[in-house]
Design an enzyme around this catalytic site. Structure first.
Site, mmCIF file in Angstrom:
data_model
loop_
_atom_site.group_PDB
_atom_site.id
_atom_site.type_symbol
_atom_site.label_atom_id
_atom_site.label_comp_id
_atom_site.label_asym_id
_atom_site.label_seq_id
_atom_site.Cartn_x
_atom_site.Cartn_y
_atom_site.Cartn_z
ATOM 1 N N ASP A 13 3.589 4.595 -28.178
ATOM 2 C CA ASP A 13 3.225 3.374 -27.442
ATOM 3 C C ASP A 13 3.518 2.091 -28.219
ATOM 4 O OD1 ASP A 13 2.283 5.055 -25.431
ATOM 5 O OD2 ASP A 13 0.298 5.171 -26.341
ATOM 6 N N LYS A 16 8.651 1.166 -27.082
ATOM 7 C CA LYS A 16 10.019 1.707 -27.112
ATOM 8 C C LYS A 16 10.745 1.429 -25.796
ATOM 9 C CE LYS A 16 8.222 5.735 -27.932
ATOM 10 N NZ LYS A 16 6.816 5.371 -28.171
ATOM 11 N N GLY A 40 5.059 7.693 -21.807
ATOM 12 C CA GLY A 40 4.901 6.648 -20.791
ATOM 13 C C GLY A 40 5.559 5.402 -21.333
ATOM 14 N N THR A 42 7.005 1.661 -20.665
ATOM 15 C CA THR A 42 6.871 0.560 -19.715
ATOM 16 C C THR A 42 8.036 -0.407 -19.834
ATOM 17 O OG1 THR A 42 4.531 0.729 -20.207
ATOM 18 C CG2 THR A 42 5.212 -1.152 -18.859
ATOM 19 N N THR A 129 -2.119 15.213 -23.529
ATOM 20 C CA THR A 129 -1.976 14.560 -22.227
ATOM 21 C C THR A 129 -2.162 15.581 -21.090
ATOM 22 O OG1 THR A 129 0.400 14.936 -22.296
ATOM 23 C CG2 THR A 129 -0.380 12.829 -23.139
ATOM 24 N N GLN A 223 7.075 9.404 -28.043
ATOM 25 C CA GLN A 223 5.999 9.539 -29.035
ATOM 26 C C GLN A 223 6.363 8.706 -30.278
ATOM 27 O OE1 GLN A 223 7.045 12.932 -27.463
ATOM 28 N NE2 GLN A 223 5.767 11.999 -25.924
ATOM 29 N N THR A 300 -1.987 8.450 -19.135
ATOM 30 C CA THR A 300 -3.302 9.008 -18.796
ATOM 31 C C THR A 300 -4.356 7.935 -18.525
ATOM 32 O OG1 THR A 300 -3.871 9.104 -21.136
ATOM 33 C CG2 THR A 300 -2.910 11.089 -20.178
HETATM 34 P P1 GDP Z 1 6.208 3.022 -25.352
HETATM 35 O O1 GDP Z 1 5.562 4.309 -25.006
HETATM 36 O O2 GDP Z 1 6.557 2.915 -26.795
HETATM 37 O O3 GDP Z 1 7.384 2.692 -24.470
HETATM 38 O O4 GDP Z 1 5.112 1.884 -25.093
HETATM 39 P P2 GDP Z 1 4.160 1.762 -23.794
HETATM 40 O O5 GDP Z 1 4.966 1.231 -22.667
HETATM 41 O O6 GDP Z 1 3.380 3.008 -23.582
HETATM 42 O O7 GDP Z 1 3.105 0.714 -24.329
HETATM 43 C C1 GDP Z 1 3.480 -0.566 -24.712
HETATM 44 C C2 GDP Z 1 2.708 -1.568 -23.832
HETATM 45 O O8 GDP Z 1 2.814 -2.861 -24.393
HETATM 46 C C3 GDP Z 1 3.278 -1.694 -22.427
HETATM 47 O O9 GDP Z 1 2.235 -2.026 -21.544
HETATM 48 C C4 GDP Z 1 4.262 -2.850 -22.555
HETATM 49 O O10 GDP Z 1 4.467 -3.526 -21.325
HETATM 50 C C5 GDP Z 1 3.531 -3.727 -23.534
HETATM 51 N N1 GDP Z 1 4.374 -4.523 -24.442
HETATM 52 C C6 GDP Z 1 5.559 -4.205 -25.017
HETATM 53 N N2 GDP Z 1 5.947 -5.172 -25.878
HETATM 54 C C7 GDP Z 1 4.975 -6.120 -25.834
HETATM 55 C C8 GDP Z 1 4.780 -7.356 -26.529
HETATM 56 O O11 GDP Z 1 5.560 -7.760 -27.365
HETATM 57 N N3 GDP Z 1 3.631 -8.044 -26.226
HETATM 58 C C9 GDP Z 1 2.726 -7.619 -25.319
HETATM 59 N N4 GDP Z 1 1.644 -8.355 -25.112
HETATM 60 N N5 GDP Z 1 2.879 -6.451 -24.658
HETATM 61 C C10 GDP Z 1 3.985 -5.725 -24.921
HETATM 62 P P1 IMO Z 2 5.021 7.550 -25.742
HETATM 63 O O1 IMO Z 2 6.427 8.077 -25.634
HETATM 64 C C1 IMO Z 2 1.027 8.106 -27.438
HETATM 65 C C2 IMO Z 2 -0.315 12.234 -28.040
HETATM 66 C C3 IMO Z 2 -1.494 12.708 -27.201
HETATM 67 C C4 IMO Z 2 -2.128 13.688 -28.166
HETATM 68 C C5 IMO Z 2 -0.910 14.327 -28.849
HETATM 69 C C6 IMO Z 2 -0.489 15.655 -28.249
HETATM 70 O O2 IMO Z 2 4.551 6.842 -24.522
HETATM 71 O O3 IMO Z 2 4.843 6.777 -27.001
HETATM 72 P P2 IMO Z 2 0.784 16.307 -26.009
HETATM 73 O O4 IMO Z 2 0.416 16.099 -24.572
HETATM 74 O O5 IMO Z 2 2.088 15.695 -26.387
HETATM 75 O O6 IMO Z 2 0.690 17.737 -26.430
HETATM 76 O O7 IMO Z 2 -0.364 15.543 -26.840
HETATM 77 O O8 IMO Z 2 0.146 13.393 -28.711
HETATM 78 N N1 IMO Z 2 0.815 11.681 -27.268
HETATM 79 C C7 IMO Z 2 1.112 10.368 -27.189
HETATM 80 N N2 IMO Z 2 0.459 9.294 -27.673
HETATM 81 N N3 IMO Z 2 2.198 7.934 -26.799
HETATM 82 C C8 IMO Z 2 2.873 9.006 -26.321
HETATM 83 O O9 IMO Z 2 4.124 8.898 -25.799
HETATM 84 C C9 IMO Z 2 2.316 10.294 -26.476
HETATM 85 N N4 IMO Z 2 2.701 11.536 -26.114
HETATM 86 C C10 IMO Z 2 1.793 12.377 -26.624
HETATM 87 O O10 IMO Z 2 -2.345 11.647 -26.881
HETATM 88 O O11 IMO Z 2 -2.846 12.995 -29.158
HETATM 89 MG MG MG Z 3 3.808 5.008 -24.071
#
Ligand code: GDP
Ligand code: IMO
Ligand code: MG
Length: 446
Positions: A13, A16, A40, A42, A129, A223, A300
């Site tokens: 998160d 990426k 997940g 975004t 998850t 991840q 989630t």
């Molecule tokens: P990923 O799994 O690495 O693609 O990250 P996620 O999408 O799960 O979580 C990143 C969250 O931060 C998302 O809600 C994005 O829209 C948000 N986001 C990404 N870059 C920025 C930033 O520079 N500032 C803020 N405030 N939000 C951001």
């Molecule tokens: P993105 O790509 C954050 C975490 C779960 C749990 C552990 C194992 O959005 O960054 P799993 O379901 O993979 O067996 O769960 O890994 N986890 C993540 N945490 N971002 C993710 O993906 C994750 N994918 C799995 O919360 O701790």
């Molecule tokens: Mg994510």
């Protein structure tokens, strides 16, 4: 022409999805190589918002080929649903979306097992998850797993019998709902085979054709390095290699064809699920980061645990992945803080540790050594030139570069494409090749 891996440097998160979408115009194809719909990612621009789980974040770019590599685990139902969603949003995928016939299938029994195991673990649960990721990878390693190509195979029934023979005793012992019959699973799988047909490919060969034609590929990690099954905080990890090597094994592209790795690093740290977290904050600052950073899971909806940036862990990631450039995200989330801390060392029973320890009993006990920085207390959202960042923010970034050991090439100050600084330095041009101008145009809405 670069073939670049984009990776999370923390526990996922990091942003990426946003970074991959932003730099996509510099590449011809985007490939996911591990994980499944536990991810997940975004993507936001203008008034649009996409949450992608299986599809590469390049799917929103009409000219870009999107690949789901052999290292992934695929729940066909989730793939088809996501495809339907993006199609409804006006995205045309057919012909440019390739799904590896070597990727492992996630079946409903894997999901049931994931859930039942977590429940049985009680307080010690991993906090997965519950998407069936672990059980599917386990089947792959134990060699009773089902690959996407097998959905069409003549001996599908025998394969499913074998798979159920492996999983049923454990499901029964955990008092989970009884699994479907082999006949029911055959019907389900044959239905999937039909619907997946337009996308199923021998992707590795086709990727090599792209490379032979001089096309460039972006590898999109899911991840983060600290969730990697070998190098992360085992057993509180996911079941795949989220580090750079996974891009090679998960697509069939050799290391000699990879140009480098871009590490996505959040300006603070978050973690979802269980496991040690040295810089976690249980106070108002932690709550502020969660609220201001909207730190709730994309997959989630769970609240993410929040804490200060851990430069010891980020250095570990930089080394493991050969990170040449950092994309620093969510700097804006720190905008209102009076004081910001960065963990620059670990102390364990009076001793200073140079590296992240392997043993979790040690990692759970270490004390963070913090370096303190004054907050800048002014909005950074939407700033496009690094020189326009407040001096205190530039100092924080410079310290981070030094502690982690790699230069920052991109700074994200908001969730949207247009809220990103591209720093004019050779590492960034190396990453984007002669297509830097395309990325800038794209950032600015062109
Ligand atoms: P990923 O799994 O690495 O693609 O990250 P996620 O999408 O799960 O979580 C990143 C969250 O931060 C998302 O809600 C994005 O829209 C948000 N986001 C990404 N870059 C920025 C930033 O520079 N500032 C803020 N405030 N939000 C951001
Ligand atoms: P993105 O790509 C954050 C975490 C779960 C749990 C552990 C194992 O959005 O960054 P799993 O379901 O993979 O067996 O769960 O890994 N986890 C993540 N945490 N971002 C993710 O993906 C994750 N994918 C799995 O919360 O701790
Ligand atoms: Mg994510």
């Amino acid at each position: 022409m670069a073939n670049t891996i984009v990776l999370g440097m923390q526990w996922g998160d990091e942003g990426k999805g946003k970074i991959v979408d932003l730099i996509c115009p510099a590449f011809d194809a985007v490939a996911r190589f591990q994980g499944g719909h536990n991810a997940g990612h975004t993507v936001k621009f203008a008034d649009r918002h996409f949450a992608l789980h299986l599809l590469p974040s390049g799917i929103l770019h009409p000219g870009v080929t999107c690949i789901l590599g052999n290292g992934m685990v695929i729940y066909p139902e989730a793939f088809l649903k996501e495809l339907e969603e993006v199609t409804a949003a006006g995205v045309a995928a057919e012909g440019r979306l390739w799904l590896s016939d070597r990727a492992q299938v996630i079946l409903p029994v894997h999901v049931a097992l994931d859930g039942a195991r977590e429940q049985a673990l009680g307080k010690q649960k991993i906090g997965t998850t519950i998407r069936g990721i672990g059980p599917s990878y386990e089947g792959k390693a134990a060699r009773y797993g089902l690959r996407l190509g097998d959905l069409q195979a003549d001996d599908l029934e025998a394969k499913l019998e074998r798979l159920l023979a492996w999983l049923s005793p454990e499901l029964a012992a955990l008092e989970a709902d009884p699994p479907p019959t082999v006949a029911e699973l055959v019907t389900l799988c044959r239905g999937w085979a039909e619907r997946l047909k337009p996308y199923l490919q021998e992707t590795s060969g086709r990727i090599h054709d792209l490379l032979d034609d001089g096309r460039s590929i972006l590898f999109e990690g899911a991840q983060g390095a600290l969730l990697d099954i070998d190098h992360g905080t085992y057993p509180y990890v996911t079941s795949s290699n989220a580090t750079a090597g996974g891009a090679c094994t998960g697509t069939g592209v050799p290391p000699t064809q990879i140009s480098g790795a871009l590490g996505v690093l959040k300006a603070y740290t978050t973690r979802v699920g269980g496991g040690p977290f040295v810089t976690e904050l249980h106070d108002d600052t932690g709550e502020h980061l969660r609220r201001r950073g909207n730190e709730f899971g994309t997959t989630t909806g769970r609240p993410r645990r929040c804490g200060w940036l851990d430069a010891v862990a980020a250095r570990h990631s930089r080394r493991l992945n050969g990170i040449g450039t950092i994309a620093l995200t969510k700097l804006d989330v720190l905008d209102e803080l009076d004081e910001i801390q960065m963990c620059v060392g670990y102390r364990y029973r009076g001793e200073r540790l140079r590296h992240m320890p392997t043993r979790l009993d040690i990692l759970s006990e270490v004390e963070p050594e913090y370096r303190s920085f004054p907050g800048w207390k002014t909005p950074t959202v939407g700033i496009l030139d690094v020189a326009d960042l407040p001096a205190a923010a530039r100092d924080y970034i410079a310290a981070l570069e030094q502690e982690v050991g790699a230069p920052v090439g991109l700074v994200s100050t908001g969730p949207r494409r247009e809220e990103t600084i591209l720093i004019d330095r050779p590492e960034v041009h190396g990453l984007l090749g002669d297509r830097t101008a395309d990325v800038l145009r794209h950032r600015d809405g062109g």
